[in-house]
Motif scaffolding. Sequence first.
Motif, PDB file in Angstrom:
ATOM      1  N   GLY A 429      -6.499  16.641 -33.458  1.00 20.08           N
ATOM      2  CA  GLY A 429      -5.686  17.857 -33.354  1.00 20.08           C
ATOM      3  C   GLY A 429      -5.368  18.225 -31.919  1.00 20.08           C
ATOM      4  N   ASP A 430      -4.985  19.475 -31.713  1.00 18.75           N
ATOM      5  CA  ASP A 430      -4.491  19.941 -30.425  1.00 18.75           C
ATOM      6  C   ASP A 430      -5.534  19.800 -29.318  1.00 18.75           C
ATOM      7  OD1 ASP A 430      -2.174  20.617 -31.716  1.00 18.75           O
ATOM      8  OD2 ASP A 430      -2.625  22.762 -31.861  1.00 18.75           O
ATOM      9  N   THR A 455     -10.378  21.016 -25.898  1.00 13.09           N
ATOM     10  CA  THR A 455      -9.926  21.461 -27.213  1.00 13.09           C
ATOM     11  C   THR A 455      -9.788  22.979 -27.246  1.00 13.09           C
ATOM     12  OG1 THR A 455     -12.123  21.809 -28.145  1.00 13.09           O
ATOM     13  CG2 THR A 455     -11.254  19.542 -28.177  1.00 13.09           C
ATOM     14  N   ALA A 489      -1.699  16.148 -28.883  1.00 14.34           N
ATOM     15  CA  ALA A 489      -2.603  16.086 -30.032  1.00 14.34           C
ATOM     16  C   ALA A 489      -3.357  14.769 -30.050  1.00 14.34           C
ATOM     17  CB  ALA A 489      -1.820  16.254 -31.327  1.00 14.34           C
ATOM     18  N   TRP A 500      -4.271  10.095 -27.588  1.00 13.08           N
ATOM     19  CA  TRP A 500      -3.610  11.385 -27.356  1.00 13.08           C
ATOM     20  C   TRP A 500      -2.134  11.146 -27.075  1.00 13.08           C
ATOM     21  CZ3 TRP A 500      -1.049  13.790 -23.189  1.00 13.08           C
ATOM     22  CH2 TRP A 500      -0.915  15.189 -23.252  1.00 13.08           C
ATOM     23  N   ALA A 503       2.845  16.538 -26.650  1.00 14.62           N
ATOM     24  CA  ALA A 503       3.587  17.295 -27.666  1.00 14.62           C
ATOM     25  C   ALA A 503       5.103  17.214 -27.380  1.00 14.62           C
ATOM     26  CB  ALA A 503       3.135  18.747 -27.659  1.00 14.62           C
TER      27      ALA A 503
END
Length: 503
Positions: A429-430, A455, A489, A500, A503
């Motif tokens: 995730g982000d 994170t 992300a 990674w 975005a």
Amino acid sequence: MASQLQPERIPVIVGVGEIADHPKDIAQGLEPLALLEAAVRRAGDDSAARLVGEIDSLDIVNFLSWRYHDPEQQLAKRLGVTPQHCFYGPVGGESPIRFIHEAALRIQRGEANVAVVCGAEAQSTATKAARAKLELPWTPFASDAPEPKRGAAFQKPLATQLGVARPITVYPLYEAATAAHWGQTPRQALAESGVLWSRYAEAAAANPNAWIKRAYRPDEITTPSADNRLIAWPYTKLMVANPSVNFGGAVLLTSLARARAAGIPDSKLIYIHGGASAEEPRDFLARDQFIQSHAQNAVLETSLAMVGGNGRTFDAIELYSCFPVVPKMARRTLGLGDDVQPTVTGGLTFFGAPLNTYMTHAACAMVRKLRAGGKLGLLYGQGGFVTKHHALVVSREAAQAALDENVSVQAKADAAYGDVPPFVTDVTGDAIIESSTVIYTGRGDVEHGVVVLRTPEGSRTLARVPAQDQTTQAVLTDLDRSPVGARGAIAIGADGVPEWRVA
């Protein structure tokens, strides 16, 4: 006052010796033990006194180009001495400065009268011989002797897996983070590195003991080319330490009383004023941030306090130079501008990087510099991954008080520490970039990028940026915008490694 100190307890450097071995025939190259012996005897000659036979304190800096059983005992035998203190040290680029400091304290306590700190490497000859499949006529390699424990042994498995468990790939993480913190674009940070490194090259060009005696322009240093390939962004070959050298170096110390009894003139004496040491956690991912080193700050600030001024109080300085970020951080802590003259030696790229023992040669160069003029010098050494730090203040003038026996400023460094983010590996995730680098192959092609991430929960992790992800690679290597703070992300790659994407 200095005049009230007992001359038998005042430590002074009285001799320095160096040797650079450039054999035309590989088989004639000198092994580390021979380089050590030559350097020590040259230090004795430099003192113009017969002190080598009186050595009762011997420290050898750890070497990696060859392995021996008890090298300190073997060297003592070659020198014909039986020192009470006889020590072969662990890995650490700061260790020569630490050993000189400890030897000075030993003399002050009356535990030693004549001390030597020495180091040597013969990596150039060893590497060439291995490539030529040539068996060197050296002391047999002690394959069953303990292998030195290096920084990679202390890193997390994911760091090793992603290739950021080596100095060449960890220091760029500090480079990116500090530049962003100082408000520099990567282009501005690179320009600062180029100018700084050109000053190291200029000093090396004037040093008769240097491996590379050529001045380089800043743009020659920072611009990738066939002869100056990228190694780990943004560092090129001319911006990293050069271990392929054959060097020996030695520093000879005794008491002021013994020096005078031996007839050594005052013009040769260099006094030890004091110093400081501190360390960061050996696992670089267990640190609170990458924008500064609390241990480095504590050591250098303590050194400044000793002289009651700022960095310009020193007439000469040696800032450890395995990679540009180290002296860039140090000169800011010392309050020095971008016009700093950071070296008396030439740096680990151009003088050469005999691994742990570069600062032995820096101490030799500093002694010569102070003998020739100027009163006060600073020697700052560093080891590991911005890990171990030691500084020493030296002078042509006697100190006004005895050396402080309490060398550690670890408590000061620890007090400055902030919260260390927990390290996680099972996260997706982000995440935003805390720092980053790109690792290149021997041909200069992108191998992959590596990002240190934070994170939303405040944890820290690592992830890979595949070479084929050109969009994200462009973010990591943009010269006009720092990658720090970029959002993206994490997902798990086909081989199970976190990746990674911006975005």
